[in-house]
Design a protein around this motif. Structure first.
Motif, short mmCIF file in Angstrom:
data_model
loop_
_atom_site.label_atom_id
_atom_site.label_comp_id
_atom_site.label_asym_id
_atom_site.label_seq_id
_atom_site.Cartn_x
_atom_site.Cartn_y
_atom_site.Cartn_z
N THR A 41 -76.32 -38.59 81.55
CA THR A 41 -75.44 -39.19 82.60
C THR A 41 -74.72 -40.32 81.56
OG1 THR A 41 -76.86 -41.13 82.50
CG2 THR A 41 -77.12 -39.20 84.35
N SER A 42 -73.72 -40.78 82.06
CA SER A 42 -72.70 -41.57 81.60
C SER A 42 -73.57 -43.10 81.32
CB SER A 42 -71.56 -41.99 82.41
OG SER A 42 -71.73 -42.65 83.47
N ALA B 157 -69.53 -37.12 74.03
CA ALA B 157 -70.41 -36.68 74.97
C ALA B 157 -70.11 -36.90 76.37
CB ALA B 157 -71.79 -37.43 74.80
N ILE B 158 -69.29 -38.02 76.52
CA ILE B 158 -68.96 -38.39 78.03
C ILE B 158 -67.95 -37.22 78.60
CG2 ILE B 158 -67.56 -40.15 79.48
CD1 ILE B 158 -68.98 -42.28 77.55
N ASP C 299 -76.51 -42.98 80.37
CA ASP C 299 -77.40 -42.84 78.97
C ASP C 299 -76.53 -42.83 77.84
OD1 ASP C 299 -79.74 -42.06 80.82
OD2 ASP C 299 -79.39 -39.89 80.31
N ALA C 300 -75.27 -42.54 77.94
CA ALA C 300 -74.38 -42.28 76.98
C ALA C 300 -74.30 -43.84 76.40
CB ALA C 300 -72.89 -41.67 77.33
N SER D 233 -66.63 -45.34 82.12
CA SER D 233 -67.65 -44.99 81.15
C SER D 233 -66.71 -45.33 79.77
CB SER D 233 -68.25 -43.96 80.82
OG SER D 233 -69.17 -43.71 82.23
N GLN E 252 -77.19 -45.42 74.77
CA GLN E 252 -77.15 -44.86 73.32
C GLN E 252 -76.38 -45.44 72.49
OE1 GLN E 252 -76.45 -40.73 71.57
NE2 GLN E 252 -78.39 -40.74 72.58
N THR F 248 -80.74 -38.07 71.20
CA THR F 248 -81.41 -37.61 72.44
C THR F 248 -80.06 -37.04 73.27
OG1 THR F 248 -80.90 -39.72 73.27
CG2 THR F 248 -83.01 -39.28 72.47
N THR F 249 -80.66 -35.94 74.16
CA THR F 249 -79.52 -35.62 75.06
C THR F 249 -79.25 -36.39 76.02
OG1 THR F 249 -81.37 -35.06 76.59
CG2 THR F 249 -80.78 -33.16 74.90
N ILE F 250 -77.91 -36.37 76.36
CA ILE F 250 -77.07 -37.20 77.25
C ILE F 250 -76.80 -36.72 78.74
CG2 ILE F 250 -75.08 -38.55 77.46
CD1 ILE F 250 -74.99 -38.92 74.43
N ILE G 143 -69.98 -40.76 71.16
CA ILE G 143 -70.39 -41.08 72.66
C ILE G 143 -69.10 -40.78 73.38
CG2 ILE G 143 -70.86 -42.69 74.37
CD1 ILE G 143 -73.35 -42.12 72.20
#
Length: 191
Positions: free
Chosen positions: A6-7, A143-144, A9-10, A161, A13, A2-4, A140
């Motif tokens: 915010t931190s 992503a962050i 969300d990251a 994060s 996940q 899934t799209t991330i 992750i």
């Protein structure tokens, strides 16, 4: 994936994916034989039933009336022979005894060589799952860092994060290492 956005969300996940890795490890360990009877031991055995590979628990009732015996009661008496064959050809080293209606699977004590093989197998599975957790951490982390690069989060938020991600990674890795140590102790325990 899934799209991330915010931190948070990251990290959510990461937690979900790492917990799945731990659960998968727990399931893999349940199939490793110890000296004790356990119906989970037969979870990976597939029976060729009318041309379809099926798990034993979908063809029969399994129970453990005593610590060293698994009793399999097939619902269809015609399934006794295929179940017997599937257990014998599995790599579990078990020899069921059949009376035509019920299979009794005695769990023999493990010899020293087999114990060492099982411990090696546990270590290999552990390392595979450690790698999975590290890969999740890497994904992750990227992503962050991407969120910070795109100015969606601040540098402080990124640092916070990444610290959280590190704590989560250590926590989940410790869980699988503890599970592994417990299982290894069970395998090496001589009754």
């Amino acid at each position: 994936m899934t799209t991330i956005a915010t931190s948070k969300d990251a990290l959510a996940q990461a937690k979900t994916r790492m917990e799945k890795a731990v659960e998968d490890f727990r399931k893999d360990l349940s199939g490793v034989r110890t000296g004790r009877a356990n119906v989970a031991l037969l979870d990976h055995v597939r029976v060729d039933y009318h041309g379809t590979p099926m798990p034993i628990n979908q063809l029969a009732t399994l129970n453990v009336p005593e610590p060293t015996v698994i009793v399999i009661s097939p619902w269809d008496p015609g399934a006794v022979s295929p179940i017997d064959k599937a257990i014998r050809t599995s790599d579990l080293g078990l020899n069921p005894a059949s009376d035509g209606r019920v299979l009794r699977v005695p769990i023999p004590p493990l010899n020293e060589e087999r114990r060492k093989e099982l411990v090696k197998h546990i270590h290999k599975v552990l390392e595979d799952h450690r790698t999975a957790i590290r890969n999740i951490r890497r994904d992750i982390k990227e992503a962050i860092e991407k969120l910070e690069k795109e100015k969606k989060i601040s540098e402080d938020d990124k640092k916070r994060s990444l610290d959280e991600l590190e704590k989560l990674t250590h926590s989940e890795t410790k869980k699988i290492e503890d599970l592994s140590a417990t299982k290894e102790k069970e395998v090496l325990e001589i009754k």
